[in-house]
Write a protein that holds these residues in place. Structure first.
Motif, short mmCIF file in Angstrom:
data_model
loop_
_atom_site.label_atom_id
_atom_site.label_comp_id
_atom_site.label_asym_id
_atom_site.label_seq_id
_atom_site.Cartn_x
_atom_site.Cartn_y
_atom_site.Cartn_z
N PHE A 169 22.86 47.22 35.92
CA PHE A 169 22.58 47.33 34.49
C PHE A 169 21.33 46.52 34.18
O PHE A 169 20.96 45.62 34.92
CB PHE A 169 23.72 46.73 33.65
CG PHE A 169 25.08 47.24 33.97
CD1 PHE A 169 25.37 48.59 33.93
CD2 PHE A 169 26.10 46.36 34.28
CE1 PHE A 169 26.64 49.05 34.20
CE2 PHE A 169 27.38 46.80 34.55
CZ PHE A 169 27.65 48.16 34.52
N TYR A 170 20.71 46.81 33.04
CA TYR A 170 19.69 45.94 32.44
C TYR A 170 20.37 45.18 31.32
O TYR A 170 21.07 45.77 30.49
CB TYR A 170 18.53 46.75 31.87
CG TYR A 170 17.52 47.22 32.88
CD1 TYR A 170 16.62 46.34 33.45
CD2 TYR A 170 17.47 48.55 33.26
CE1 TYR A 170 15.68 46.77 34.38
CE2 TYR A 170 16.54 48.99 34.19
CZ TYR A 170 15.65 48.10 34.74
OH TYR A 170 14.73 48.52 35.66
N SER A 171 20.16 43.90 31.25
CA SER A 171 20.84 43.08 30.24
C SER A 171 20.36 43.36 28.82
O SER A 171 21.06 43.05 27.86
CB SER A 171 20.66 41.60 30.56
OG SER A 171 19.29 41.24 30.50
N HIS A 172 19.20 43.98 28.64
CA HIS A 172 18.67 44.23 27.30
C HIS A 172 19.05 45.60 26.74
O HIS A 172 18.47 46.06 25.78
CB HIS A 172 17.14 44.09 27.31
CG HIS A 172 16.43 45.14 28.11
ND1 HIS A 172 16.28 45.05 29.47
CD2 HIS A 172 15.85 46.31 27.74
CE1 HIS A 172 15.63 46.12 29.91
NE2 HIS A 172 15.37 46.89 28.87
N GLU A 173 20.05 46.25 27.32
CA GLU A 173 20.46 47.58 26.85
C GLU A 173 21.90 47.64 26.35
O GLU A 173 22.58 48.64 26.52
CB GLU A 173 20.29 48.61 27.99
CG GLU A 173 18.88 48.77 28.46
CD GLU A 173 18.74 49.78 29.58
OE1 GLU A 173 17.73 50.49 29.56
OE2 GLU A 173 19.63 49.86 30.44
N PRO A 174 22.41 46.61 25.66
CA PRO A 174 23.81 46.63 25.25
C PRO A 174 24.12 47.61 24.13
O PRO A 174 25.28 47.93 23.91
CB PRO A 174 24.06 45.19 24.80
CG PRO A 174 22.73 44.75 24.28
CD PRO A 174 21.73 45.40 25.23
N ASN A 175 23.12 48.07 23.40
CA ASN A 175 23.35 48.96 22.26
C ASN A 175 23.32 50.43 22.63
O ASN A 175 23.51 51.29 21.78
CB ASN A 175 22.34 48.67 21.15
CG ASN A 175 22.51 47.25 20.62
OD1 ASN A 175 23.62 46.77 20.47
ND2 ASN A 175 21.40 46.58 20.38
N GLU A 176 23.10 50.73 23.89
CA GLU A 176 23.14 52.12 24.36
C GLU A 176 24.57 52.43 24.82
O GLU A 176 25.33 51.52 25.14
CB GLU A 176 22.18 52.32 25.52
CG GLU A 176 20.73 52.22 25.13
CD GLU A 176 19.80 52.66 26.25
OE1 GLU A 176 20.27 53.22 27.26
OE2 GLU A 176 18.59 52.43 26.10
N PRO A 177 24.91 53.71 24.90
CA PRO A 177 26.22 54.05 25.49
C PRO A 177 26.28 53.56 26.93
O PRO A 177 25.23 53.37 27.58
CB PRO A 177 26.24 55.58 25.43
CG PRO A 177 25.23 55.96 24.40
CD PRO A 177 24.18 54.89 24.45
N PRO A 178 27.48 53.36 27.46
CA PRO A 178 27.61 52.90 28.85
C PRO A 178 26.85 53.79 29.83
O PRO A 178 26.94 55.02 29.77
CB PRO A 178 29.11 52.94 29.10
CG PRO A 178 29.72 52.75 27.75
CD PRO A 178 28.79 53.48 26.82
#
Length: 79
Positions: free
Chosen positions: A16-25
């Motif tokens: 994962f990239y840590s800066h993508e929490p607002n995208e769907p899994p």
């Protein structure tokens, strides 16, 4: 920032990239310079660079085989 790999299968690194929490899994998979992003819910390819069509099908099959564990890892990391 790239999170340490969630898993490795052969030469493939799943992360994962840590800066993508607002995208769907989703999961990123690299092998060398080639990279692909797959949505974990639908198993659709979000984007791909460097992989051939038959490789993409195999990668999506690997994600499908580990979909539950990858989705669980996503929720554990991002909450």
């Amino acid at each position: 920032m790239i999170v340490p790999p969630v898993m490795r299968i052969g030469a493939f690194r799943f992360y994962f990239y840590s800066h993508e929490p607002n995208e769907p899994p989703h999961i990123h998979i690299d092998r060398g310079e080639a990279t692909i992003k797959v949505w974990l819910g639908s198993l659709e390819v979000a984007r791909s660079r460097g992989f051939r069509a038959h490789e993409i099908n195999g990668i999506v099959a690997m994600v499908a085989d580990h979909q539950a564990a990858l989705t669980e890892a996503w929720h554990e990391y991002f909450g």
